[in-house]
Design an enzyme around this catalytic site. Structure first.
Site, mmCIF file in Angstrom:
data_model
loop_
_atom_site.group_PDB
_atom_site.id
_atom_site.type_symbol
_atom_site.label_atom_id
_atom_site.label_comp_id
_atom_site.label_asym_id
_atom_site.label_seq_id
_atom_site.Cartn_x
_atom_site.Cartn_y
_atom_site.Cartn_z
ATOM 1 N N SER A 1 0.610 -1.251 -0.028
ATOM 2 C CA SER A 1 0.060 -0.022 -0.093
ATOM 3 C C SER A 1 0.966 1.175 -0.141
ATOM 4 O O SER A 1 1.720 1.381 -0.994
ATOM 5 C CB SER A 1 -0.994 -0.001 1.100
ATOM 6 O OG SER A 1 -2.114 0.917 0.966
ATOM 7 N N ASP B 1 -9.731 -4.077 -5.361
ATOM 8 C CA ASP B 1 -9.002 -2.820 -4.738
ATOM 9 C C ASP B 1 -9.235 -1.667 -5.534
ATOM 10 O O ASP B 1 -8.827 -1.544 -6.958
ATOM 11 C CB ASP B 1 -7.346 -3.118 -4.612
ATOM 12 C CG ASP B 1 -6.407 -2.110 -3.939
ATOM 13 O OD1 ASP B 1 -6.959 -1.290 -3.644
ATOM 14 O OD2 ASP B 1 -5.321 -2.193 -4.076
ATOM 15 N N HIS C 1 -7.910 -4.967 -1.085
ATOM 16 C CA HIS C 1 -6.606 -4.262 -0.847
ATOM 17 C C HIS C 1 -6.439 -4.689 0.799
ATOM 18 O O HIS C 1 -7.502 -4.886 1.399
ATOM 19 C CB HIS C 1 -6.950 -2.568 -0.679
ATOM 20 C CG HIS C 1 -5.685 -1.993 -0.171
ATOM 21 N ND1 HIS C 1 -4.892 -1.759 -1.317
ATOM 22 C CD2 HIS C 1 -5.236 -1.381 0.965
ATOM 23 C CE1 HIS C 1 -4.096 -0.791 -0.742
ATOM 24 N NE2 HIS C 1 -4.123 -0.772 0.499
#
Length: 308
Positions: free
Chosen positions: A154, A252, A282
């Site tokens: 991320s 995501d 995600h």
């Protein structure tokens, strides 16, 4: 494919509301930083050492994972996710451990300074400087002096890309490989340029209409979101960057920017491997890698890191 049924169970348990509460970093950290598994149920590592690294900017805590007894090791620096304002060594311990043991790399997880107390470029400086420190302490770390990888998830994937660009340009050390797990590579949310921000924008843990607020803590002081060290996908010259493994998740919001970055790297002659995990959201590392469909992500990482 549909969202994985085990992930859907969790999604269905989250109360839905059209209004989103204001994000308070301290409160979010309490929720985000709690690991899923107790230590005794995590992947066991030969040794784990806590250390504090002095840099020109700050004293940075790290956690050093060693997979076995050996004379030397390839080295991997891990930069955790958490939207630049949450996450720490403990929150990602259960992600780093299997990376270490599957790959055989010594792994250094970096507890960089968090926003909003320390906005851009603090996290980037810390990750870059701790990596530099590692290269300067070859004997202490038993580093093989050749193989230096960086990995992150991320916002940590953002830092991986930015550190790789910095290392190429500054030439103080050389990174050989980069691993980006569902990376956040474009911090300009003035418009939704990627279809996945719309298609996957609501109902999959991370919601697109909150991304600007999440990243606002990192971007204090009128930071230019077009700067390539803020949004690495904006870097025009991607030549001579390390070989990359880019992992994305089907549901995501940031899926498309990760896959576009991979394509841009390929066009600049960088060796790139990609994998989209179908039915995943995600943040699936750690939380859902016990599921058979996703547990190979660590072996995939290891295979990439060991390839020539």
């Amino acid at each position: 494919m549909p969202v994985h049924p085990e992930i859907k169970k969790i999604l269905d348990s989250i109360p839905q509301s059209d209004s989103k509460p204001k994000i308070i970093p301290e409160e979010h950290r309490k929720m985000f930083d709690a690991p899923v598994l107790p230590v005794e149920k995590r992947v066991q590592v030969y040794s784990v050492e806590e250390k504090t690294i002095p840099t020109s900017e700050a004293e940075i805590p790290v956690r050093i994972y060693t997979p076995k007894e050996a004379d030397s090791f390839p080295l991997l620096m891990y930069f955790h996710g958490g939207a630049f304002f949450s996450g720490n060594l403990e929150s990602h311990d259960e992600v780093v451990r299997p990376i270490c043991m599957e790959s055989g790399y010594k792994v250094i997880s970096v507890d960089y300074r968090l926003a909003p107390e320390h906005p851009f470029p603090a996290a980037l400086e810390d990750c870059y400087n701790v990596t530099k420190w590692a290269t300067e302490h070859k004997d202490e770390l038993k580093w093989d002096g050749k193989t230096l990888a960086v990995a992150g998830d991320s916002s940590g994937g953002n830092l991986v890309a930015a550190v790789s660009i910095m290392a190429r340009d500054k030439k103080e050390y050389s990174i050989t490989k980069q691993v980006l797990y569902y990376p956040s590579l474009d911090l300009d949310f003035s418009e939704f340029r990627y279809p996945s921000l719309v298609k996957n924008g609501k109902g999959y843990f991370v919601e697109s209409n909150q991304l600007a607020e999440y990243n606002s803590f990192y971007l204090l002081g009128n930071v230019d979101t077009n700067h390539p060290l803020v949004s690495p996908i904006r870097e025009e010259n991607l030549n001579n960057l390390p070989a990359a493994l880019v992992i994305t998740a089907e549901y995501d919001p940031m899926r498309d920017e990760g896959e576009l970055f991979a394509e841009k790297l390929k066009k600049c002659g960088v060796h790139v491997e990609t994998k989209r995990y179908e039915g995943a959201t995600h943040g699936f590392l750690g939380k859902f890698t016990h599921l058979v469909e996703y547990k190979d992500v660590y072996k995939r990482t290891a295979d990439f890191l060991s390839s020539k």
